[in-house]
Design a protein around this motif. Structure first.
Motif, PDB file in Angstrom:
ATOM      1  N   UNK A  51       0.826  -1.204   0.000  1.00 30.34           N
ATOM      2  CA  UNK A  51       0.000   0.000   0.000  1.00 30.34           C
ATOM      3  C   UNK A  51       0.855   1.245   0.000  1.00 30.34           C
ATOM      4  N   UNK A  52       0.204   2.360  -0.206  1.00 29.35           N
ATOM      5  CA  UNK A  52       0.904   3.625  -0.323  1.00 29.35           C
ATOM      6  C   UNK A  52       1.641   3.993   0.962  1.00 29.35           C
ATOM      7  N   UNK A  53       2.760   4.659   0.791  1.00 29.14           N
ATOM      8  CA  UNK A  53       3.512   5.141   1.939  1.00 29.14           C
ATOM      9  C   UNK A  53       2.607   5.987   2.825  1.00 29.14           C
ATOM     10  N   UNK A  54       2.539   5.637   4.106  1.00 32.26           N
ATOM     11  CA  UNK A  54       1.716   6.399   5.043  1.00 32.26           C
ATOM     12  C   UNK A  54       0.294   5.876   5.186  1.00 32.26           C
ATOM     13  N   UNK A 218       6.681  -2.616   0.123  1.00 30.37           N
ATOM     14  CA  UNK A 218       6.133  -1.727  -0.902  1.00 30.37           C
ATOM     15  C   UNK A 218       6.437  -2.321  -2.271  1.00 30.37           C
ATOM     16  N   UNK A 220       5.953  -4.891  -5.021  1.00 34.35           N
ATOM     17  CA  UNK A 220       4.957  -5.881  -5.417  1.00 34.35           C
ATOM     18  C   UNK A 220       5.571  -7.194  -5.871  1.00 34.35           C
ATOM     19  N   UNK A 255      -7.057   1.122  -7.402  1.00 30.91           N
ATOM     20  CA  UNK A 255      -5.773   1.460  -6.783  1.00 30.91           C
ATOM     21  C   UNK A 255      -4.751   0.341  -7.004  1.00 30.91           C
ATOM     22  N   UNK A 258      -3.501   0.633 -10.435  1.00 27.97           N
ATOM     23  CA  UNK A 258      -2.580   1.761 -10.598  1.00 27.97           C
ATOM     24  C   UNK A 258      -1.194   1.389 -10.072  1.00 27.97           C
ATOM     25  N   UNK A 259      -1.171   0.691  -8.932  1.00 30.17           N
ATOM     26  CA  UNK A 259       0.103   0.237  -8.370  1.00 30.17           C
ATOM     27  C   UNK A 259       0.817  -0.680  -9.363  1.00 30.17           C
ATOM     28  N   UNK A 262       2.525   0.965 -12.224  1.00 25.23           N
ATOM     29  CA  UNK A 262       3.696   1.802 -11.970  1.00 25.23           C
ATOM     30  C   UNK A 262       4.960   1.008 -11.640  1.00 25.23           C
ATOM     31  N   UNK A 278      -2.466  13.586  -5.364  1.00 22.21           N
ATOM     32  CA  UNK A 278      -1.804  13.047  -4.194  1.00 22.21           C
ATOM     33  C   UNK A 278      -2.796  12.414  -3.247  1.00 22.21           C
ATOM     34  N   UNK A 279      -2.246  11.653  -2.335  1.00 24.00           N
ATOM     35  CA  UNK A 279      -3.065  10.987  -1.338  1.00 24.00           C
ATOM     36  C   UNK A 279      -3.869  12.020  -0.532  1.00 24.00           C
TER      37      UNK A 279
END
Ligand SMILES: Nc1ncnc2c1ncn2[C@@H]1O[C@H](COP(=O)(O)OP(=O)(O)OP(=O)(O)O)[C@@H](O)[C@H]1O
Ligand SMILES: Nc1ncnc2c1ncn2[C@@H]1O[C@H](COP(=O)(O)OP(=O)(O)OP(=O)(O)O)[C@@H](O)[C@H]1O
Ligand code: SF4
Ligand SMILES: [Mg+2]
Ligand SMILES: [Mg+2]
Lengths: 328, 316
Positions: A51-54, A218, A220, A255, A258-259, A262, A278-279
């Protein structure tokens, strides 16, 4: 059998404000770091968490090992509720539940020899005598590729490179032969060639004593390699969860897609699912689906109702308009 | 044309009771303006030591024992401490692998960025704070995170604060040591775009990473390090499509690729003990192509079709 079960886990942190903001604001605000997460990890299973950082991955991990108190929700270890276990009782099970910390620079004591980091838990839990502990530590150092183990045993943390420290952290967690490990970005600084060896090592622990893991990463390709299942988190919630090949090859949530789009790869795929901006701020979550401001597929419904995680054990997702794609 | 950075025969050792650890061993490397170079190599091969040497931040028992580091026409190894302090940050910026090298745990991150900006620029506190917010937003963090202490941030958020700190001064050369190890691919892409944009504005980037596919995708040129040596160096695309050095080949085969349905190969053996490295080619114990000469003599450094490679296979 389920070794870990989490139900409706939440963690809210109070928002940090500047002095002036504190003076003039009426209410306390919260960062919803983890906002209602449920999952299980079976005996011998590797669950990858990406998942996204944070987005709250580390916070989930820290709650599992008792380093952070949940705001809401329950955590079960082998069907026993351990959510608010503290003190002596906590220490008893702590031996079976270990964490490999994300930052190998902060998690080693700068004044302690490398070897002592590994013998310490053995001695604390009364598992080995001094001599045995030292032998076990050296053996463990060699298994994680810090050879000659004898020499690394006597070094201090500052004398080690980033990836070398990460391996010390792995050795420290594994020496207790835990039943469940939270590995938080445990191989992020380990280069590819050695990483393969370390991942194989983790696999061998899994086979040797049926270790289960929550593998936070992070990356994949690592998530796919290690995991039996993958959970994808976005802003404090799990948005997709399922068997590795299902999630990677038939992503349902925009999402996740999208990951996947990238990922740097030598074998570029034509998958090009975009993501906007942005998030969102975890203090002011958008109404409806929390991904809607960034989602190229969002429709009216997405701005109104929050989607639930639905589906089967093999594959579930939280999206009103799940994708129907196959990525070979 | 003179290159921006020219490193010649640089050696950096760590002294210990066991002997001398040759972390960087006779390395030569140059970098042009606007160039984006990726340095790739196994854990412990000397990447951070090389970066610290360029910044002149090697502490005892470490020591730069020989070589030259020419940056913008001046030999950094001959500057006094005060002159070097002026180079750091503004001329050569660095994103450290260890977050705590650049972040003070007891100070709010906004104040830390403000201080850095004010040290090099004559602007007021308010303006600097505004700039700090903008910088945080540019790396994908909400501007109000200026009020946070480092421990209240996630690993990847901390990493992005360090990137913000390093780019705050818009350095001529930015050395980024594993800057995205804690970042998901989408945020990583954002950071890489910032670095790319810097090169289009005349800056140069050295990206240290163990992520071969990232380096291949982003950098113009790749440098492969092994046990303190540079063993191969050249145009990224060509190097990936046609690796020359057996180590580079092995490294490429062990990259886990999301879309390739194969079990990754692991390279046999471990990196050598740098205090007692194997004689001849330091890679020979792990090399599938090793010949007699490799076990005895240090391999020559040769140019093959514009590619630098240090290996007996291409020797004369
Ligand atoms: N202060 C020190 N004292 C003694 N040895 C050191 C010191 N710092 C680093 N080393 C050793 O020097 C070698 C190179 O370390 P360096 O940190 O440059 O590696 P690296 O390529 O950056 O690795 P990583 O990818 O794991 O960060 C390693 O073998 C390390 O153990
Ligand atoms: N002690 C704290 N006080 C306030 N906020 C916190 C605290 N710890 C974490 N947070 C916030 O909670 C959110 C989730 O953090 P967490 O560390 O769980 O993320 P993560 O998914 O592990 O991210 P990364 O991949 O970058 O490590 C972040 O926005 C972070 O700033
Ligand atoms: S010099 Fe010899 S041992 Fe070294 S990489 Fe080349 S072939 Fe292999
Ligand atoms: Mg984290
Ligand atoms: Mg390093």
């Amino acid at each position: 059998m389920e070794i870990i079960k989490v139900e409706g886990l939440k963690k809210y942190f109070p928002v940090q404000k500047s002095f002036l903001e504190v003076l003039f604001s009426k209410e306390l605000q919260f960062i919803k770091a983890v906002d209602g997460v449920s999952f299980t990890v079976k005996k011998g299973e590797m669950l990858s968490l990406v998942g996204e950082s944070g987005c709250g991955k580390t916070t989930v991990g820290r709650m599992l090992v008792g380093l952070e108190e949940p705001t809401e929700g329950r955590i079960y270890f082998k069907e026993r509720d351990i959510t608010s276990l503290r003190g002596e009782k906590r220490r008893e099970i702590q031996r079976h539940i270990q964490i490999i910390f994300q930052d190998p620079y902060a998690s080693l004591n700068p004044r302690m020899k490398i070897g002592e980091h590994i013998t310490d838990p053995l001695l604390i839990h009364g598992i080995a005598t001094n001599e045995e502990a030292k032998r076990m530590a050296i053996e463990m150092l060699e298994r994680v590729g810090l050879v000659p183990g004898e020499q690394f045993y006597n070094r201090l943390p500052y004398q080690l490179s980033g990836g070398q420290r990460q391996r010390v952290a792995i050795a420290r967690a594994m020496v207790l032969k835990p039943e469940f490990v939270v590995a938080d970005e445990a191989v992020s600084m380990i280069d590819v060639s050695l990483r393969a060896a370390i991942l194989n090592l983790l696999m061998s622990f899994k086979e040797e004593y049926n270790l289960s893991m929550l593998f936070i990463t992070h990356d994949l390709s690592v998530a796919k390699l290690v995991g039996d299942r993958i959970a994808v988190m976005y802003l404090g919630k799990i948005v997709e969860l399922g068997e590795v090949n299902e999630v990677i090859h038939k992503p349902k949530h925009p999402y996740t897609a999208a990951l996947l789009s990238a990922v740097p790869s030598f074998e570029k795929r034509d998958l090009r699912v975009g993501i906007f901006g942005d998030v969102s701020n975890p203090i002011d979550l958008p109404p409806g689906c929390r991904y809607n401001p960034r989602c190229p597929f969002a429709k009216d419904e997405c701005r109104k109702a929050e989607p639930e995680l639905i589906g089967t054990d093999r594959h579930s997702f939280a999206c009103h308009y799940p994708l129907d794609i196959v990525v070979e | 044309m003179m290159s921006l950075l020219e490193i010649r025969n640089l050696s950096t050792y760590y002294h210990s009771r066991r002997g001398v650890l040759r972390a960087v061993d006779m390395v030569s490397l140059s970098l042009d303006e606007r160039e984006f170079v990726g340095i790739v190599g196994e854990s412990g091969c000397g990447k951070s030591t090389l970066a610290f040497s360029i910044m002149r931040l090697i502490q005892p028992p470490g020591e730069i024992v020989e070589g030259e580091i020419i940056f913008s026409g001046k030999n950094l190894l001959e500057l006094n401490d005060e002159e070097m302090r002026r180079v750091r940050g503004k001329e050569i910026g660095m994103v450290f692998q260890d977050p705590m090298t650049s972040l003070d745990p007891l100070e709010k991150i906004g104040d830390q960025i403000v201080e850095t900006i004010q040290m090099h620029e004559d602007i007021g506190k308010k303006e600097a704070l505004e700039k700090a917010r903008e910088l945080l937003e540019s790396v994908g963090l909400p501007g109000n995170r200026v009020n946070y202490y480092p421990h209240q941030l996630s690993g990847g958020q901390r990493q992005r604060v360090m990137i913000a700190l390093a780019i705050a001064l818009n350095p001529t050369l930015l050395i980024a040591d594993e800057p995205t190890t804690a970042l998901d691919v989408i945020v990583q892409e954002k950071i890489m775009n910032i670095l790319k944009k810097m090169t289009s504005e005349g800056r140069s980037i050295i990206l240290i990473t163990h992520d071969f596919s990232l380096a291949a995708e982003k950098s113009d040129r790749i440098v492969i390090m092994y046990a303190g040596w540079i063993v191969e160096m050249g145009d990224s695309k060509k190097l990936v499509n046609d690796p020359l050095h057996p180590y580079t080949k092995g490294l490429l085969e062990s990259v886990p690729d999301l879309w390739l349905e194969r079990r990754i190969k692991t390279m046999p053996g471990l990196p050598p003990d740098l205090v007692n490295p194997p004689p001849g080619c330091k890679f020979h114990p792990r090399c599938p192509k090793a010949m007699d000469v490799c076990r005895k003599e240090e391999p020559p450094e040769v140019q093959v079709n514009g590619r630098f490679v240090k290996c007996w296979l291409y020797g004369v």
